[in-house]
Design an enzyme around this catalytic site. Structure first.
Site, PDB file in Angstrom:
ATOM      1  N   ASP A  42      37.042  25.985  35.361  1.00  0.00           N
ATOM      2  CA  ASP A  42      36.939  27.426  35.509  1.00  0.00           C
ATOM      3  C   ASP A  42      37.546  27.778  36.875  1.00  0.00           C
ATOM      4  O   ASP A  42      37.953  26.900  37.645  1.00  0.00           O
ATOM      5  CB  ASP A  42      35.473  27.882  35.370  1.00  0.00           C
ATOM      6  CG  ASP A  42      35.386  29.348  34.985  1.00  0.00           C
ATOM      7  OD1 ASP A  42      34.396  29.733  34.355  1.00  0.00           O
ATOM      8  OD2 ASP A  42      36.339  30.105  35.278  1.00  0.00           O
ATOM      9  N   TRP A  43      37.607  29.066  37.164  1.00  0.00           N
ATOM     10  CA  TRP A  43      38.282  29.537  38.382  1.00  0.00           C
ATOM     11  C   TRP A  43      37.687  28.869  39.628  1.00  0.00           C
ATOM     12  O   TRP A  43      36.548  29.130  39.995  1.00  0.00           O
ATOM     13  CB  TRP A  43      38.153  31.054  38.474  1.00  0.00           C
ATOM     14  CG  TRP A  43      38.954  31.640  39.589  1.00  0.00           C
ATOM     15  CD1 TRP A  43      38.589  31.718  40.900  1.00  0.00           C
ATOM     16  CD2 TRP A  43      40.260  32.220  39.507  1.00  0.00           C
ATOM     17  NE1 TRP A  43      39.577  32.312  41.635  1.00  0.00           N
ATOM     18  CE2 TRP A  43      40.620  32.644  40.805  1.00  0.00           C
ATOM     19  CE3 TRP A  43      41.175  32.437  38.478  1.00  0.00           C
ATOM     20  CZ2 TRP A  43      41.850  33.254  41.098  1.00  0.00           C
ATOM     21  CZ3 TRP A  43      42.385  33.039  38.759  1.00  0.00           C
ATOM     22  CH2 TRP A  43      42.724  33.436  40.057  1.00  0.00           C
TER      23      TRP A  43
END
Ligand code: GLC
Length: 746
Positions: free
Chosen positions: A278-279
């Site tokens: 994820d980011w």
């Protein structure tokens, strides 16, 4: 006849063999191309395939050096094609980039939020919506979406409940699979196909206290029985990618969790795609206190099985030196590169790396908007309809008051996570109601500027509008920003002064139909007593207006069912239908009501059960609940045999009659309970469901076939087992039903 059957069987077998052979040949060809390419790649170029960055601007030199694999959030097709040309023509090996985006519930034509789509209980329709979204996204060069979000959750405080499909693994699995198949189509290389991403792996929806990104502590068998099944279904549906979650699970962050990303996903489930973080969730291993520094984060995340790093720079900074020093084997790098290149070949990116928007139909065309309207209509859940105040009959209405800011909120009706939705394309409920009834019949008074206002100055006009009307359509709920990522609420009542407005409008004595727009269940049981009808609309997307008007005025009967339990108060959370019985289950008889307990009462043993003395033990509305404009009668609920063997398929059937005067769809739900297990089992679990159309006065015979293997669970040794013993089942219109069917598995 026999010869014909025999011939058909031979033909089917031949066809199956051919298609399997074709798939195997395709895979072999891709494997050959991937291995040949890897042999030519330098270590830098290999590590380049593990990197994803945001936007195309300034990336030319990285791409020319073969140091970038994917770009997210670039939707300018010209910029995409220019950067892709650098990759294809100026880099040494010409490996194409994947352009990615969060296409969560529609692209330019926005669909209901996923929680609303789950409320349709119509996977086929949801699949159509995903396919339409892929077509629109592809016209903007998006080849990979970070969707579906299939995080089961039982906590409506969590803002991202809006983005998933609710509390149940079976419903979530059905919706996730439908969405994956809708996006990916028959072939990943299809012109309208978009690579799916099952996220967030895993148990992100179990965050403590409903706080986003927060700690997750679940026993492994609960993890495997409740939170993992939708992800396993995603692998079986051939989702091309997974996204590692932000949260930790039992102390190990998902992005560095070898048990999840390698043991479960690859060794047990044989997942063949690749995993993206994820980011910046790779770098966040340091913040979690699980990695000493970014180098340690790169090591722990990559060796756990996270193939590609989104946004942060740990891999590009440290992997090369770790390979050169022998800390990370180059074969491990090769495996990740192989998984990523295999997907790129399957996507046909090497043959078709560029986008020509002219190859696609116009976005927001009538067909797409009609589909969005159809999905939105089926997402609406009728929770209350006193004395059949709904459907409204236009000709019987002299004046209708439309009150509340959410009646005319073109941005908010789109919901959370709508990067490419535009409020300019929205048709609001106010517009649709005016179009349908005629403007002269409609008095609009927002009553407040936004749902959270603490300002009453608009109340007077709203009350006056109500007084002039025959019926009030009161739009209440939450703006879209009050749910979604990192927008959790500790109090999930109606924001601001909305409950006060309900009370003031109720004083006029006019019938009130409330339409609720929200990204989660809300608690307003007390003020709801002053409402004659409640239509729960979630955030219905671009075509919210026509969809809501269609149902309010009876063009279609509501058929939505709750994908999540509605608590009476936030203090009941977590509250869900598939609960355990405990040793002292509450009932109406044992519920000791707080204001009825005599002074100096002594702690009673007989009444001690698992209830609250103030809010009891039941929810406001149960999972699977939703009313219709007609009525359905269930009868002949039965199971084919009383005794089955392990390995059998259990057949259930029921007769459903539409006993009303309106054609409608009904979601027939099958729940099963394993009465005794080596671990305690839930009091009921959704096993299957079917949405059926039944014309007024008609009946339908609905059958379910359930393999005994579906009735299992993970025992103490983590083996998935279906244990012999006695079971109960029930078939009905929602989860609050009696299990009156008995059967035994020997
Ligand atoms: C996020 C979200 C994830 C999304 C990603 C890229 O923070 O958690 O769901 O896909 O960033 O936008």
């Amino acid at each position: 006849m026999k010869k014909l059957i025999h011939l058909l069987l031979v033909l089917t077998l031949f066809q199956f063999t051919c298609s399997t052979e074709k798939t195997n040949n395709q895979q072999a060809a891709i494997d050959t191309r991937v291995n040949a390419l890897i042999k030519q790649m330098t270590l830098d170029e290999k590590i380049g395939q593990l990197i994803q960055k945001n936007g195309a601007a300034g990336m030319d030199s990285l791409v020319r050096a073969g140091a970038l694999s994917s770009v997210l959030n670039e939707i300018d097709v010209l910029a995409q094609n220019q950067l892709q040309r650098v990759a294809m023509e100026e880099s040494r090996l010409g490996i194409p980039l994947i352009f990615a985006r969060d296409v969560i519930h529609g692209f330019n034509t926005v669909l209901p939020i996923p929680l609303g789509q789950a409320a349709t209980w119509n996977p086929d329709l949801v699949k159509e919506g995903a396919a339409m979204s892929a077509t629109e996204a592809r016209s903007s060069g998006i080849r990979w979406t970070f969707s579906p979000m299939i995080d089961v959750t039982r906590d409506p405080r969590w803002g991202r409940i809006a983005e998933g499909y609710g509390e149940d693994p079976v419903l979530t699995s059905a919706m996730g699979v439908a969405t994956i198949k809708g996006y990916q189509g028959e072939e990943l290389s299809g012109k309208n196909s978009m690579l799916a991403c099952a996220k967030h792996f895993a148990a992100y929806g179990a965050a403590e206290a409903g706080r986003d990104y927060h700690t997750v502590a679940v026993p492994e068998n609960e993890l495997r029985d409740v939170y993992l099944p939708p992800f396993k279904a995603a692998v079986e549906a051939e989702a091309g990618t997974f996204m590692a979650a932000f949260n930790e699970i039992n102390g190990i962050p998902a992005t560095g969790n070898k048990f999840l990303l390698s043991k479960v996903l690859r060794d047990e489930w044989n997942f063949k795609g690749f995993v993206v973080s994820d980011w910046e969730s790779v770098r966040q291993l340091v913040v979690h206190g699980y990695a000493h520094d970014n180098k340690d984060a790169a090591y722990k995340s990559f060796t756990a099985g996270c193939d590609m790093e989104m946004a942060s720079t740990c891999y590009e900074t440290y992997l090369k030196e770790m390979v050169n020093s022998g800390v990370v084997g180059e074969e491990l790098i090769n495996e990740a590169v192989r998984d990523i290149l295999t997907i790129k070949f399957k996507m046909g990116l090497f043959e078709n790396p560029y986008t020509n928007p002219d190859d696609y139909p116009a976005v927001l065309n009538d067909e797409h908007k009609q589909l969005s309207r159809n999905i939105a209509r089926e997402s609406l859940v009728l929770l209350k309809n006193e004395s059949a105040v709904l459907p409204l009959k236009k000709d019987n209405i002299r004046k209708v008051a439309v009150i509340g800011p959410l009646a005319d909120a073109p941005h908010d009706q789109l919901g959370t996570w709508i990067f490419d939705g535009n409020k300019a394309n929205s048709t609001t409920p106010l517009q649709a109601i005016q179009d349908y009834c005629g403007k002269d019949k409609v008095i609009y008074a927002p009553g407040m500027d936004i749902s959270r206002t603490m300002n009453r100055t608009g109340f007077a006009k709203a009350i006056d509008a109500a007084k002039q009307s025959d019926v009030v359509l009161l739009f209440i709920g939450e703006e879209s920003i009050l749910s979604g990522e990192s927008h959790c609420r500790a109090d999930i009542s109606l924001p601001g002064l909305q409950e006060e407005l309900i009370t003031e409008i109720a004083k006029t004595g006019k019938p009130i139909v409330a339409v609720v727009m929200a990204g989660r269940p809300l608690t307003f049981e007390e003020s709801a007593k002053e409402l004659d009808a409640i239509l729960y609309a979630w955030h219905p997307g671009t075509m919210a207006g026509p969809a809501v008007a269609d149902v309010l005025f009876g063009q279609e009967s509501p058929s939505g069912k709750l994908p999540v339990t509605f608590p009476r108060t936030v203090g009941q959370i977590p509250i869900y239908y598939a609960q355990k019985n405990s040793g002292k289950p509450a009932s109406d008889e044992t519920w000791e009501r707080m204001y009825e307990i005599p002074p100096e009462a002594f702690q009673l043993s007989v009444g001690n059960t698992n209830h609250y003395i103030d809010y009891g033990f039941k929810p406001w509305f149960p999972f699977g609940y939703g009313l219709s404009y007609t009525s359905f009668e269930y009868s002949n609920q039965k199971v084919e045999k009383a005794v089955y063997n392990l390995g059998d398929t259990i057949k259930f059937s029921v007769t459903v009659v539409n006993t009303g005067k309106t054609d409608a769809k009904e979601v027939v739900q099958l729940y099963v309970r394993d009465l005794v297990g080596s671990r305690t089992r839930p009091v009921k679990q959704l096993e299957d469901f079917k949405k059926v159309f039944i014309a007024a006065g008609d009946s339908a015979e609905v059958d379910f076939s359930v393999p005994t293997n579906s009735l299992g669970f993970h025992d103490q040794e983590m083996n998935y087992v279906t244990e012999s013993g006695d079971f109960l089942a029930g078939i009905g219109s929602n989860s609050d039903l009696e299990l009156n069917i008995q059967f035994t598995i020997k």
